[in-house]
Write a protein that holds these residues in place. Structure first.
Motif, short mmCIF file in Angstrom:
data_model
loop_
_atom_site.label_atom_id
_atom_site.label_comp_id
_atom_site.label_asym_id
_atom_site.label_seq_id
_atom_site.Cartn_x
_atom_site.Cartn_y
_atom_site.Cartn_z
N VAL A 10 0.87 -1.18 0.00
CA VAL A 10 0.00 0.00 0.00
C VAL A 10 0.91 1.22 0.00
O VAL A 10 1.78 1.35 0.86
CB VAL A 10 -0.94 -0.01 1.23
CG1 VAL A 10 -1.88 1.17 1.18
CG2 VAL A 10 -1.70 -1.32 1.31
N GLN A 11 0.67 2.14 -0.94
CA GLN A 11 1.60 3.24 -1.18
C GLN A 11 1.30 4.53 -0.43
O GLN A 11 2.10 5.45 -0.49
CB GLN A 11 1.62 3.54 -2.68
CG GLN A 11 2.15 2.40 -3.51
CD GLN A 11 3.62 2.19 -3.31
OE1 GLN A 11 4.42 3.07 -3.60
NE2 GLN A 11 3.98 1.05 -2.77
N SER A 12 0.16 4.61 0.26
CA SER A 12 -0.16 5.89 0.90
C SER A 12 -1.17 5.71 2.03
O SER A 12 -1.88 4.70 2.10
CB SER A 12 -0.73 6.87 -0.13
OG SER A 12 -1.98 6.42 -0.59
N TRP A 13 -1.24 6.73 2.89
CA TRP A 13 -2.23 6.74 3.97
C TRP A 13 -3.63 6.56 3.44
O TRP A 13 -4.43 5.82 3.99
CB TRP A 13 -2.18 8.08 4.71
CG TRP A 13 -0.98 8.31 5.53
CD1 TRP A 13 0.02 9.20 5.26
CD2 TRP A 13 -0.63 7.67 6.75
NE1 TRP A 13 0.97 9.13 6.24
CE2 TRP A 13 0.59 8.20 7.17
CE3 TRP A 13 -1.24 6.69 7.53
CZ2 TRP A 13 1.21 7.80 8.33
CZ3 TRP A 13 -0.60 6.28 8.68
CH2 TRP A 13 0.61 6.84 9.07
N GLY A 14 -3.93 7.28 2.35
CA GLY A 14 -5.29 7.28 1.83
C GLY A 14 -5.77 5.94 1.30
O GLY A 14 -6.96 5.73 1.13
N MET A 15 -4.86 5.04 1.04
CA MET A 15 -5.24 3.74 0.49
C MET A 15 -5.08 2.60 1.50
O MET A 15 -5.26 1.44 1.17
CB MET A 15 -4.41 3.44 -0.77
CG MET A 15 -4.58 4.49 -1.87
SD MET A 15 -6.30 4.79 -2.36
CE MET A 15 -6.57 3.41 -3.44
N GLN A 16 -4.78 2.95 2.75
CA GLN A 16 -4.51 1.91 3.76
C GLN A 16 -5.71 1.00 4.02
O GLN A 16 -5.55 -0.22 4.15
CB GLN A 16 -4.01 2.53 5.05
CG GLN A 16 -5.05 3.38 5.75
CD GLN A 16 -4.56 3.96 7.04
OE1 GLN A 16 -3.80 3.32 7.73
NE2 GLN A 16 -5.01 5.16 7.37
N ARG A 17 -6.90 1.55 4.08
CA ARG A 17 -8.07 0.71 4.35
C ARG A 17 -8.34 -0.24 3.19
O ARG A 17 -8.67 -1.40 3.39
CB ARG A 17 -9.29 1.57 4.65
CG ARG A 17 -9.13 2.30 5.98
CD ARG A 17 -10.32 3.12 6.29
NE ARG A 17 -11.38 2.21 6.77
CZ ARG A 17 -12.32 2.54 7.60
NH1 ARG A 17 -12.39 3.78 8.04
NH2 ARG A 17 -13.22 1.68 7.98
N LEU A 18 -8.20 0.26 1.96
CA LEU A 18 -8.37 -0.60 0.80
C LEU A 18 -7.32 -1.71 0.80
O LEU A 18 -7.63 -2.88 0.57
CB LEU A 18 -8.27 0.21 -0.51
CG LEU A 18 -8.23 -0.63 -1.79
CD1 LEU A 18 -9.51 -1.43 -1.96
CD2 LEU A 18 -7.95 0.26 -2.99
N HIS A 50 4.83 8.30 3.33
CA HIS A 50 5.78 9.28 2.83
C HIS A 50 5.78 10.57 3.63
O HIS A 50 6.04 11.63 3.10
CB HIS A 50 5.48 9.58 1.35
CG HIS A 50 5.51 8.36 0.50
ND1 HIS A 50 6.67 7.81 0.03
CD2 HIS A 50 4.52 7.54 0.07
CE1 HIS A 50 6.41 6.73 -0.67
NE2 HIS A 50 5.10 6.55 -0.65
N GLY A 51 5.46 10.47 4.89
CA GLY A 51 5.43 11.65 5.74
C GLY A 51 4.77 11.34 7.06
O GLY A 51 4.70 10.18 7.47
N TYR A 52 4.28 12.37 7.70
CA TYR A 52 3.64 12.21 9.00
C TYR A 52 2.18 11.82 8.84
O TYR A 52 1.55 12.16 7.85
CB TYR A 52 3.74 13.51 9.79
CG TYR A 52 5.17 13.89 10.07
CD1 TYR A 52 5.90 13.23 11.06
CD2 TYR A 52 5.79 14.90 9.35
CE1 TYR A 52 7.22 13.55 11.30
CE2 TYR A 52 7.11 15.23 9.59
CZ TYR A 52 7.82 14.56 10.56
OH TYR A 52 9.12 14.87 10.80
N PRO A 53 1.62 11.15 9.85
CA PRO A 53 0.20 10.82 9.77
C PRO A 53 -0.64 12.09 9.68
O PRO A 53 -0.34 13.08 10.35
CB PRO A 53 -0.08 10.10 11.09
CG PRO A 53 1.25 9.70 11.63
CD PRO A 53 2.24 10.68 11.08
N PRO A 54 -1.66 12.10 8.82
CA PRO A 54 -2.53 13.28 8.74
C PRO A 54 -3.16 13.57 10.11
O PRO A 54 -3.45 12.66 10.88
CB PRO A 54 -3.60 12.87 7.73
CG PRO A 54 -2.99 11.75 6.95
CD PRO A 54 -2.06 11.06 7.89
#
Length: 173
Positions: free
Chosen positions: A91-99, A116-120
């Motif tokens: 999984v490449q990003s925070w936004g896609m973690q649930r998927l 690629h950075g800090y948690p939103p």
């Protein structure tokens, strides 16, 4: 050509002209160079150059990020992968973690999450410890912030520093 010994599914958000999208593309090209089969799943790849798209197994699933349609689209990804599921989901990003966690559960495959950075701010991390093997942070600072905000054990988070591949000469999709 040698048979690939590993199949990795890269799950990414919409491609954009920015660092994390460029990292995903470099990773995909690097995996292919090492005879690792990879498939990229994204809701949009319009900004990826056509010549680059042709070289990569990039599958666009429009409406993947839509609440109602997303359920149908997610199931179609599982159906498409059922005959030859990946060995690993990255999984490449925070936004896609649930998927990514959902796909891992449905396909019965482990996953890793690259951040690629800090948690939103005000975000919750849904890290499924049954299928999740590791979180990869880009810096020690990002790792420390992630561990302190989530309570995950430090051994779940590894640091792999992002860098620019000077040999490629490009850094945009």
């Amino acid at each position: 050509m040698a048979e690939p010994w590993l199949h990795v599914l890269l799950v990414t958000g919409p491609f954009q002209v920015r660092g994390s999208s460029a990292n995903t593309l470099r990773l995909a090209e690097g995996l292919a160079a090492h005879k690792i089969e990879m498939t990229i799943v994204s809701p949009n790849a319009d900004c990826v150059a056509p010549c680059r798209r042709e070289r990569l197994a990039l599958h666009v699933y429009p409406r993947l990020n839509f609440p109602v349609w997303g359920r149908v689209v997610r199931q179609s990804i599982v159906d498409d992968m059922a005959g030859s599921p990946p060995n690993l989901i990255h999984v490449q990003s925070w936004g896609m973690q649930r998927l990514g966690a959902w796909l891992a559960r449905r396909l019965g495959r482990p996953y890793v999450l690259g951040v690629h950075g800090y948690p939103p701010a005000n975000s919750r991390l849904y890290f499924n410890r049954q299928w999740g093997r590791r979180i990869i942070a880009v810096s020690q600072s990002a790792k420390s912030e992630l561990v302190s905000r989530t309570g995950l054990p430090t051994e779940f988070v590894s640091v792999i520093h992002a860098g620019v591949d000077g040999a490629s000469g490009t850094s945009t999709p």
